[in-house]
Design an enzyme around this catalytic site. Structure first.
Site, short mmCIF file in Angstrom:
data_model
loop_
_atom_site.label_atom_id
_atom_site.label_comp_id
_atom_site.label_asym_id
_atom_site.label_seq_id
_atom_site.Cartn_x
_atom_site.Cartn_y
_atom_site.Cartn_z
N LYS A 1 0.82 -1.21 0.00
CA LYS A 1 0.00 0.00 0.00
C LYS A 1 0.85 1.26 0.00
CE LYS A 1 -4.37 -1.74 1.71
NZ LYS A 1 -5.37 -1.80 2.78
N LYS B 1 -11.33 -3.72 -3.50
CA LYS B 1 -12.31 -2.64 -3.65
C LYS B 1 -11.63 -1.30 -3.88
CE LYS B 1 -13.76 -3.52 1.10
NZ LYS B 1 -12.56 -3.51 1.95
N LYS C 1 -4.54 -9.35 -6.30
CA LYS C 1 -5.78 -9.61 -5.55
C LYS C 1 -6.92 -8.70 -6.06
CE LYS C 1 -6.22 -7.62 -1.49
NZ LYS C 1 -6.26 -7.20 -0.08
P1 TYM Z 1 -10.78 -5.91 3.87
O1 TYM Z 1 -11.81 -4.86 4.11
O2 TYM Z 1 -9.69 -5.63 2.90
O3 TYM Z 1 -11.45 -7.26 3.42
C1 TYM Z 1 -12.49 -7.86 4.17
C2 TYM Z 1 -12.35 -9.37 4.10
O4 TYM Z 1 -12.37 -9.79 2.74
C3 TYM Z 1 -11.22 -10.59 2.47
N1 TYM Z 1 -10.80 -10.32 1.09
C4 TYM Z 1 -10.60 -11.26 0.16
N2 TYM Z 1 -10.74 -12.60 0.20
C5 TYM Z 1 -10.49 -13.28 -0.94
N3 TYM Z 1 -10.09 -12.69 -2.09
C6 TYM Z 1 -9.95 -11.35 -2.17
N4 TYM Z 1 -9.59 -10.77 -3.32
C7 TYM Z 1 -10.21 -10.56 -1.01
N5 TYM Z 1 -10.16 -9.24 -0.73
C8 TYM Z 1 -10.52 -9.10 0.56
C9 TYM Z 1 -10.17 -10.14 3.47
O5 TYM Z 1 -9.20 -11.14 3.70
C10 TYM Z 1 -11.01 -9.87 4.70
O6 TYM Z 1 -11.24 -11.07 5.42
N6 TYM Z 1 -7.66 -5.67 7.75
C11 TYM Z 1 -8.96 -6.17 7.31
C12 TYM Z 1 -10.13 -5.69 8.15
C13 TYM Z 1 -10.00 -5.91 9.61
C14 TYM Z 1 -10.09 -7.15 10.27
C15 TYM Z 1 -9.93 -6.85 11.65
C16 TYM Z 1 -10.32 -8.45 9.85
C17 TYM Z 1 -9.78 -4.95 10.55
N7 TYM Z 1 -9.75 -5.52 11.75
C18 TYM Z 1 -9.95 -7.87 12.62
C19 TYM Z 1 -10.34 -9.46 10.83
C20 TYM Z 1 -10.16 -9.15 12.17
C21 TYM Z 1 -9.17 -5.72 5.89
O7 TYM Z 1 -8.59 -4.79 5.42
O8 TYM Z 1 -10.15 -6.39 5.26
#
Ligand code: TYM
Length: 333
Positions: free
Chosen positions: A111, A197, A194
């Site tokens: 990032k 969004k 990947k």
């Molecule tokens: P975020 O918002 O990027 O994504 C949310 C969830 O979606 C999964 N994900 C994917 N899985 C498969 N293929 C993809 N292309 C893909 N893109 C996203 C992510 O693995 C995630 O499970 N840091 C986290 C948010 C967070 C969090 C937490 C998660 C903050 N605190 C505590 C678990 C526990 C994040 O940016 O997710």
């Protein structure tokens, strides 16, 4: 009973990657465990967000999670900034985690890119807040996509160092739960990246708000190769885009990539893509309709989120209080 926590950033419209890699796996867990699911707006502002968009994305994300099958009678759904204990424990963890640990985080490197001097300090300490999100509930199971694995390992390092430094056995070990064939859904434009969004190209992803025509158009234009589909998975080695589309069809139809190949071996993408489009449209259309219905009454949605925050607060507050006591802070009362 095990306690489950997971979060999702309202930094854009939820994608098929979020759905297949995470949200969809949360739904059955509600029947087996105590579940907390969180729209992590504090995390979203580690990168610049337009305030109006952040507000609408937060509601839209909550509506999407409900439309995908989260049930407020079975789980707690809330917005991160409504429960102050996340940021408060996050600060304590900023003082536990080591710079060297954070420097190794691949997501930060991706990032931040080459422009390290210009990114927010919040982006650097992002994993500490993520550890706090989970540990402020003493949650022990965290269902996520594959990309979050390293952050969860760091959360365990933080918990262990805290316990060790203060000579306590307070924070539990976290078990990442990374499930299924779609733990990593890739971009439709580049099978080595990947699906995200926040990718500048809307063509790179399927959004859960996309209608049937848009889904058809994106799949039609998705990058592929001129070869036909083989009859076994090993033969897809070196064809990341083909591998990705096969994986998506398998995930959406509840089967395996091997079974998809057994059915479609010998077909080119001209024949395969309409099958994939059809499966995606029939799977995602009801979700989109329910999401739109929920968004017609934002007041009701906000009230549900407030109720969720109260439930979350009631678990987090005593854990934060105990943490403060362990650290040696003077009790407020
Ligand atoms: P975020 O918002 O990027 O994504 C949310 C969830 O979606 C999964 N994900 C994917 N899985 C498969 N293929 C993809 N292309 C893909 N893109 C996203 C992510 O693995 C995630 O499970 N840091 C986290 C948010 C967070 C969090 C937490 C998660 C903050 N605190 C505590 C678990 C526990 C994040 O940016 O997710």
């Amino acid at each position: 009973m095990q306690r489950v926590f997971s979060g999702i950033q309202p930094s854009g419209i939820p994608t098929l990657g979020n759905y297949l890699g995470a949200i969809r796996n949360w739904v059955p867990m509600q029947d087996e465990s105590e579940c907390l699911f969180c729209v992590v707006d504090l995390h979203a502002i580690t990168q610049r967000q337009d305030p109006k968009e952040l507000l609408s994305n937060t509601r839209e994300m909550a509506a999407t999670l409900l439309a995908c099958g989260l049930d407020l009678n079975k789980c707690t759904l809330f917005v991160q900034s409504h429960v102050p204990a996340h940021a408060q424990l996050g600060w304590v963890f900023n003082c536990i985690a080591r710079m060297g640990w954070l420097n190794r985080m691949t997501q930060f490197k991706d990032k931040a890119g080459k422009n390290r001097e210009e990114v927010s300090t919040g982006l650097f300490v992002y994993p500490n807040l993520m550890a706090a999100d989970i540990l402020v509930y003493h949650a022990n199971v965290v269902p996520v996509g594959d990309d979050q694995k390293q952050h969860l390992e760091l959360a365990n390092d933080i918990a262990q160092k805290f316990n060790h430094d203060y000579g306590v056995d307070f924070f539990p070990n976290i078990q990442p739960m990374i499930q299924g064939v779609a733990a990593r859904v890739m971009s439709l434009r580049d099978g080595t990246k990947k699906m995200s969004k926040s990718d500048p190209s809307d063509q790179s992803r399927i959004n859960l708000t996309d209608d049937a025509d848009l889904i058809a158009d994106k799949i039609k234009r998705a990058k592929t190769d001129p070869d036909v589909l083989p009859d076994n998975l090993a033969a897809l080695e070196g064809r990341p885009e083909a591998r990705n589309l096969v994986g998506i069809l398998a995930a959406v139809t509840g089967t395996t990539p091997e079974a998809v190949l057994a059915e479609h071996a010998g077909k080119g993408f001209g024949a395969f893509k309409p099958v994939l489009t059809e499966a995606l449209v029939s799977h995602l259309t009801p979700i989109r309709a329910e999401m739109q219905r929920l968004l017609t009454d934002p007041g009701a949605l906000d009230a549900e989120l407030r109720r969720g925050a109260e439930k979350a607060d009631a678990i987090a507050e005593p854990i934060l209080k105990k943490t403060y006591e362990i650290v040696g802070f003077l009790a407020r009362r």
